[in-house]
Scaffold this active site. Structure first.
Site, PDB file in Angstrom:
ATOM      1  N   CYS A  46      -2.120   9.291   3.100  1.00 36.88           N
ATOM      2  CA  CYS A  46      -1.883   8.684   1.791  1.00 36.88           C
ATOM      3  C   CYS A  46      -2.933   9.162   0.801  1.00 36.88           C
ATOM      4  O   CYS A  46      -2.674   9.281  -0.382  1.00 36.88           O
ATOM      5  CB  CYS A  46      -1.894   7.169   1.893  1.00 36.88           C
ATOM      6  SG  CYS A  46      -3.359   6.538   2.700  1.00 36.88           S
ATOM      7  N   GLU A  63       0.880  -1.177   0.000  1.00 35.96           N
ATOM      8  CA  GLU A  63       0.000   0.000   0.000  1.00 35.96           C
ATOM      9  C   GLU A  63       0.908   1.215   0.000  1.00 35.96           C
ATOM     10  O   GLU A  63       1.580   1.511   0.994  1.00 35.96           O
ATOM     11  CB  GLU A  63      -0.898  -0.009   1.236  1.00 35.96           C
ATOM     12  CG  GLU A  63      -1.767  -1.251   1.273  1.00 35.96           C
ATOM     13  CD  GLU A  63      -3.137  -1.018   1.878  1.00 35.96           C
ATOM     14  OE1 GLU A  63      -3.284  -0.088   2.681  1.00 35.96           O
ATOM     15  OE2 GLU A  63      -4.060  -1.780   1.539  1.00 35.96           O
TER      16      GLU A  63
HETATM   17  P1  NAD Z   1       8.780   4.369   4.252  1.00 34.37           P
HETATM   18  O1  NAD Z   1       8.775   3.611   2.978  1.00 34.37           O
HETATM   19  O2  NAD Z   1       9.917   5.301   4.492  1.00 34.37           O
HETATM   20  O3  NAD Z   1       8.763   3.378   5.508  1.00 34.37           O
HETATM   21  C1  NAD Z   1       7.728   2.429   5.677  1.00 34.37           C
HETATM   22  C2  NAD Z   1       8.251   1.257   6.497  1.00 34.37           C
HETATM   23  O4  NAD Z   1       9.230   0.550   5.754  1.00 34.37           O
HETATM   24  C3  NAD Z   1       8.910   1.658   7.815  1.00 34.37           C
HETATM   25  O5  NAD Z   1       8.488   0.770   8.814  1.00 34.37           O
HETATM   26  C4  NAD Z   1      10.386   1.501   7.512  1.00 34.37           C
HETATM   27  O6  NAD Z   1      11.173   1.241   8.651  1.00 34.37           O
HETATM   28  C5  NAD Z   1      10.382   0.320   6.571  1.00 34.37           C
HETATM   29  N1  NAD Z   1      11.546   0.198   5.691  1.00 34.37           N
HETATM   30  C6  NAD Z   1      12.338   1.185   5.212  1.00 34.37           C
HETATM   31  N2  NAD Z   1      13.302   0.656   4.419  1.00 34.37           N
HETATM   32  C7  NAD Z   1      13.104  -0.690   4.396  1.00 34.37           C
HETATM   33  C8  NAD Z   1      13.762  -1.764   3.735  1.00 34.37           C
HETATM   34  N3  NAD Z   1      14.814  -1.574   2.939  1.00 34.37           N
HETATM   35  N4  NAD Z   1      13.274  -3.008   3.926  1.00 34.37           N
HETATM   36  C9  NAD Z   1      12.191  -3.234   4.707  1.00 34.37           C
HETATM   37  N5  NAD Z   1      11.529  -2.239   5.358  1.00 34.37           N
HETATM   38  C10 NAD Z   1      11.983  -0.990   5.202  1.00 34.37           C
HETATM   39  O7  NAD Z   1       7.383   5.132   4.313  1.00 34.37           O
HETATM   40  P2  NAD Z   1       6.796   6.080   5.468  1.00 34.37           P
HETATM   41  O8  NAD Z   1       7.520   7.399   5.427  1.00 34.37           O
HETATM   42  O9  NAD Z   1       6.725   5.365   6.735  1.00 34.37           O
HETATM   43  O10 NAD Z   1       5.286   6.288   4.990  1.00 34.37           O
HETATM   44  C11 NAD Z   1       4.904   7.301   4.088  1.00 34.37           C
HETATM   45  C12 NAD Z   1       4.422   6.708   2.798  1.00 34.37           C
HETATM   46  O11 NAD Z   1       3.428   5.730   3.062  1.00 34.37           O
HETATM   47  C13 NAD Z   1       3.756   7.712   1.889  1.00 34.37           C
HETATM   48  O12 NAD Z   1       4.192   7.512   0.568  1.00 34.37           O
HETATM   49  C14 NAD Z   1       2.268   7.393   2.020  1.00 34.37           C
HETATM   50  O13 NAD Z   1       1.491   7.770   0.907  1.00 34.37           O
HETATM   51  C15 NAD Z   1       2.313   5.926   2.196  1.00 34.37           C
HETATM   52  N6  NAD Z   1       1.094   5.417   2.836  1.00 34.37           N
HETATM   53  C16 NAD Z   1       0.237   4.697   2.062  1.00 34.37           C
HETATM   54  C17 NAD Z   1      -0.945   4.239   2.614  1.00 34.37           C
HETATM   55  C18 NAD Z   1      -1.923   3.444   1.786  1.00 34.37           C
HETATM   56  O14 NAD Z   1      -2.864   2.914   2.352  1.00 34.37           O
HETATM   57  N7  NAD Z   1      -1.747   3.319   0.480  1.00 34.37           N
HETATM   58  C19 NAD Z   1      -1.257   4.516   3.944  1.00 34.37           C
HETATM   59  C20 NAD Z   1      -0.337   5.257   4.705  1.00 34.37           C
HETATM   60  C21 NAD Z   1       0.832   5.693   4.125  1.00 34.37           C
END
Ligand code: NAD
Length: 457
Positions: A263, A229
């Site tokens: 999001c 997502e």
């Molecule tokens: P992010 O991708 O920076 O981090 C998300 C998660 O991934 C964190 O727990 C992080 O520690 C982990 N992560 C980071 N690098 C990783 C790796 N190499 N391997 C495995 N895990 C890893 O995103 P964020 O800043 O936490 O969230 C913001 C984004 O999320 C925005 O783009 C937003 O639109 C999206 N979002 C989407 C929805 C949806 O339902 N579509 C809902 C909420 C947020």
């Protein structure tokens, strides 16, 4: 391993220092969860439901302290933290009302000699890597239905919402979910990466497109069920017959709620030329009325930018828009003072050459573009690599439905925006991801439909 330092993004203050997981502890937790799977899977649905109902009661009884924890670690205005927790309870009600019927074994054919049956078996060990912007919503969309349907869960909250993640674990365990059935992991990307190395049966991720791609590259060859997502660049079109002031107020809220860090925030607005000036004036007036300030205060509407690096993204989008001829109507820079603050920012005279209209902003910044026809609006709304949500404002339902049918987005809105319902599936087109949560499909997604062919001798 360095500890995780949790800062309040509104003040910069250090509020917690947490020990983090490492490769060994992640592996040991995966072994514990795997060992707990047969017992939880065999636990009758009614007992699993009772655990989740007790969990909901515990959340309900502690909304104020839980909201304060979330606000202190994310900078989310306190009223919005309360809203999220109350909304989360509504989602649990939905899951509880549907889980049993979603996993009921179905006989789909029976002629006396041959019976065909579908059984919904749990996936097994579900890994959940989550985001910080709505920690209870996006975490709960996974772990509540996953637990109800008999899976064990390794939950890695975002490093920017870990305190809330640990509260979820504390309350689930207090409600009777065994400590090996739901296990939180603490840390950032490296802990998420270590989690993917384990023997998992499903990976459910919420976060950025960039991280989603990294995860898909690693898990693709392993045939593990994968849901991503991801982000959005969600558009809304305001037709010439719309109620201008109402539309402007609703869309200003849709763009700036949660300090623009949803999001499904409204990220692009297209307005018919004949009402453009009036719409822009109402929009800016609404935005200027939003109270900026301490997220712990009840009347604060604009809180903090949770991740400091996002301030650079916002600065870059502002500079790019100005360089390409956009008109800055309000905001446009960081707030002075401690913490990560950004002024609510509105641009008119924007176009698709600008980053502001192409890449997710994830902050309190919005561009409003003039259009002269429905065809132009549809073309521009679909001119994106994302496809999470999209909306149309017009009193004419037939026109709205005709327009929305042409839009490539997982959720479409008529006269509303920035809205999620537990009864409807939540999914995206294109770079907004794959798979879905919520709705009855978002319960069944944690199960494997097993096909039974039974011939009488
Ligand atoms: P992010 O991708 O920076 O981090 C998300 C998660 O991934 C964190 O727990 C992080 O520690 C982990 N992560 C980071 N690098 C990783 C790796 N190499 N391997 C495995 N895990 C890893 O995103 P964020 O800043 O936490 O969230 C913001 C984004 O999320 C925005 O783009 C937003 O639109 C999206 N979002 C989407 C929805 C949806 O339902 N579509 C809902 C909420 C947020």
């Amino acid at each position: 391993m360095n500890p995780l330092l949790v800062h309040n993004p509104a003040t910069g203050e250090l509020i917690a220092t947490l020990p983090v997981d490492d490769d060994n502890s992640v592996a040991a937790k995966a072994v514990r969860a795997r060992a707990a799977l047969p017992g939880w899977r065999a636990t009758p649905m009614v007992e699993r439901e009772a655990c989740i109902a007790r969990f909901a009661a515990l959340v309900k009884a502690q909304i104020e302290p839980l909201a304060a924890v979330m606000t202190r670690e994310t900078g989310k205005p306190i009223q919005m933290s309360r809203n999220e927790l109350n909304g989360f309870l509504g989602r649990i009600d939905f899951f509880l009302s549907q889980a049993e019927s979603c996993v009921k074994t179905e006989t789909v054919f029976d002629d006396g000699s041959m019976t065909e049956r579908i059984e919904h078996t749990p996936l097994g060990l579900v890994a959940n890597i989550s985001a910080w912007n709505y920690p209870w919503f996006v975490g709960g969309n996974v772990f509540v239905p996953a637990l109800l349907t008999g899976n064990v869960v390794l939950y890695k909250p975002s490093e920017f919402a870990t305190l809330s993640g640990l509260e979820m674990a504390r309350l689930l365990h207090g409600a009777g979910v065994p400590s090996d059935v739901f296990i939180p992991l603490v840390g950032g990307g490296s802990v998420g990466a270590a989690l993917m190395e384990q023997e998992i049966d499903g990976l459910f991720f919420t976060g950025s497109h960039a991280t989603g791609v990294r995860i898909a590259r690693i898990l693709g060859p392993r045939m593990v069920k994968l849901q991503l997502e991801l982000g959005g660049k969600d558009p809304t079109y305001v037709c010439e017959d719309a109620a201008v002031k109402n539309a402007a107020q609703s869309l200003a809220d849709g763009a700036m709620y949660n300090t623009g860090q949803s999001c499904c925030s409204v990220e692009r607005v297209y307005v018919h030329a004949s009402i453009y000036d009036a719409f822009v004036a109402h929009f800016v007036e609404t935005v200027k009325g939003f109270k900026i300030g301490d997220p712990m205060l009840d009347d604060t509407y604009i809180g903090a930018i949770t991740r400091a690096p996002q301030l650079d993204v916002l600065d870059a989008q502002v500079a790019d828009a100005l360089a390409k001829g956009a008109t800055l109507l309000c905001g446009g820079k960081r707030l002075s003072g401690p913490g990560n603050g950004y002024e609510p920012t509105v641009f008119s005279d924007v176009n698709h050459s600008m980053e502001l209209m192409r890449e997710e902003s994830f902050g309190p910044i919005i561009g409003i573009q003039k259009v002269t026809s429905d065809e132009e609006a549809v073309h521009l709304m679909n001119d994106t690599r994302y496809g999470l949500t999209a909306g149309v404002f017009t009193p004419n339902r037939e026109r709205a439905e005709k327009l929305l049918a042409q839009i490539n987005a997982g959720s479409v809105y008529w006269n509303c925006c920035d809205r999620v319902s537990p009864r409807l599936p939540w999914s995206g087109y294109g770079d907004s991801g794959i798979g879905l949560t919520l709705s009855t499909y978002g319960i069944q997604t944690f199960t494997r439909p097993k096909a039974w062919h039974l011939r009488e001798p």
